[in-house]
Design a protein around this motif. Structure first.
Motif, PDB file in Angstrom:
ATOM      1  N   SER A  96       0.622  -1.142  -0.164  1.00 38.34           N
ATOM      2  CA  SER A  96      -0.071   0.090  -0.056  1.00 38.34           C
ATOM      3  C   SER A  96       0.997   1.249  -0.155  1.00 38.34           C
ATOM      4  CB  SER A  96      -0.859  -0.121   1.469  1.00 38.34           C
ATOM      5  OG  SER A  96      -0.143   0.126   2.364  1.00 38.34           O
ATOM      6  N   TYR A  97       0.248   2.416  -0.188  1.00 38.39           N
ATOM      7  CA  TYR A  97       1.017   3.569  -0.208  1.00 38.39           C
ATOM      8  C   TYR A  97       1.908   3.750   1.131  1.00 38.39           C
ATOM      9  CZ  TYR A  97       1.939   8.821  -0.276  1.00 38.39           C
ATOM     10  OH  TYR A  97       2.291   9.983   0.107  1.00 38.39           O
ATOM     11  N   ASP A  98       0.934   3.442   2.180  1.00 35.82           N
ATOM     12  CA  ASP A  98       1.723   3.354   3.551  1.00 35.82           C
ATOM     13  C   ASP A  98       2.755   2.681   3.941  1.00 35.82           C
ATOM     14  OD1 ASP A  98       0.039   5.740   4.555  1.00 35.82           O
ATOM     15  OD2 ASP A  98      -1.505   4.218   5.433  1.00 35.82           O
ATOM     16  N   SER A  99       2.584   1.346   3.465  1.00 40.32           N
ATOM     17  CA  SER A  99       3.794   0.489   3.255  1.00 40.32           C
ATOM     18  C   SER A  99       4.961   0.727   2.631  1.00 40.32           C
ATOM     19  CB  SER A  99       3.130  -1.146   2.950  1.00 40.32           C
ATOM     20  OG  SER A  99       2.855  -1.244   1.656  1.00 40.32           O
ATOM     21  N   VAL A 100       4.766   1.344   1.516  1.00 38.07           N
ATOM     22  CA  VAL A 100       5.917   1.811   0.503  1.00 38.07           C
ATOM     23  C   VAL A 100       6.706   2.842   1.357  1.00 38.07           C
ATOM     24  CG1 VAL A 100       6.690   2.891  -1.413  1.00 38.07           C
ATOM     25  CG2 VAL A 100       4.960   1.112  -1.555  1.00 38.07           C
ATOM     26  N   GLN A 101       5.818   3.909   2.103  1.00 38.21           N
ATOM     27  CA  GLN A 101       6.486   4.860   2.828  1.00 38.21           C
ATOM     28  C   GLN A 101       7.295   4.381   4.066  1.00 38.21           C
ATOM     29  OE1 GLN A 101       3.040   7.498   3.784  1.00 38.21           O
ATOM     30  NE2 GLN A 101       4.190   9.027   2.729  1.00 38.21           N
ATOM     31  N   GLU A 102       6.708   3.347   4.556  1.00 37.50           N
ATOM     32  CA  GLU A 102       7.497   2.664   5.667  1.00 37.50           C
ATOM     33  C   GLU A 102       8.733   2.114   5.314  1.00 37.50           C
ATOM     34  OE1 GLU A 102       4.717  -0.038   7.834  1.00 37.50           O
ATOM     35  OE2 GLU A 102       3.220   1.385   8.229  1.00 37.50           O
ATOM     36  N   GLU A 160      -3.977   5.080  -4.406  1.00 43.19           N
ATOM     37  CA  GLU A 160      -3.501   5.656  -3.294  1.00 43.19           C
ATOM     38  C   GLU A 160      -3.230   6.938  -3.131  1.00 43.19           C
ATOM     39  OE1 GLU A 160      -2.379   2.698  -0.576  1.00 43.19           O
ATOM     40  OE2 GLU A 160      -3.856   1.358  -0.581  1.00 43.19           O
ATOM     41  N   PHE A 161      -1.883   6.781  -3.932  1.00 39.34           N
ATOM     42  CA  PHE A 161      -1.007   8.329  -4.022  1.00 39.34           C
ATOM     43  C   PHE A 161      -1.875   9.420  -4.541  1.00 39.34           C
ATOM     44  CE2 PHE A 161       1.983  10.988  -6.390  1.00 39.34           C
ATOM     45  CZ  PHE A 161       2.589  11.343  -5.209  1.00 39.34           C
ATOM     46  N   ALA A 162      -2.654   9.075  -5.852  1.00 39.76           N
ATOM     47  CA  ALA A 162      -3.346  10.018  -6.304  1.00 39.76           C
ATOM     48  C   ALA A 162      -4.628  10.456  -5.708  1.00 39.76           C
ATOM     49  CB  ALA A 162      -3.855   9.261  -7.677  1.00 39.76           C
ATOM     50  N   ASP A 163      -5.142   9.551  -5.185  1.00 40.99           N
ATOM     51  CA  ASP A 163      -6.252   9.918  -4.175  1.00 40.99           C
ATOM     52  C   ASP A 163      -5.842  10.917  -2.803  1.00 40.99           C
ATOM     53  OD1 ASP A 163      -8.056   8.479  -5.678  1.00 40.99           O
ATOM     54  OD2 ASP A 163      -8.291   6.820  -4.285  1.00 40.99           O
TER      55      ASP A 163
END
Length: 79
Positions: A6-12, A38-41
């Motif tokens: 997910s967007y969050d897991s890639v940030q982590e 997710e990034f676009a939203d």
């Protein structure tokens, strides 16, 4: 990584692995679509090609080398 991307897991992942601007994250096409949406939203934009998370480029695997739910990191070649 072995769990849903997910967007969050890639940030982590970027933070945990201390990735730098010369790194590129490569994702399975399904995972890329999920993260890009997710990034676009979250940023209220439309994505037409690669994008960056915390300054790290994120691209879609077009060579069928990255498994679903995994993150691959490549380094840019020095010029």
């Amino acid at each position: 990584m072995r769990y849903a991307i997910s967007y969050d897991s890639v940030q982590e992942f970027v933070l945990e692995h201390d990735l730098k601007e010369n790194n590129i994250i490569v994702l399975h096409p399904h995972d890329y679509d999920v993260v890009a949406a997710e990034f676009a939203d979250e940023n209220n934009i439309t994505i037409y090609r690669s994008f960056q998370i915390l300054g790290i480029s994120v691209v879609e695997d077009t060579a069928d080398e990255v498994k679903k739910n995994h993150i691959s990191v490549m380094e840019l070649a020095a010029s």
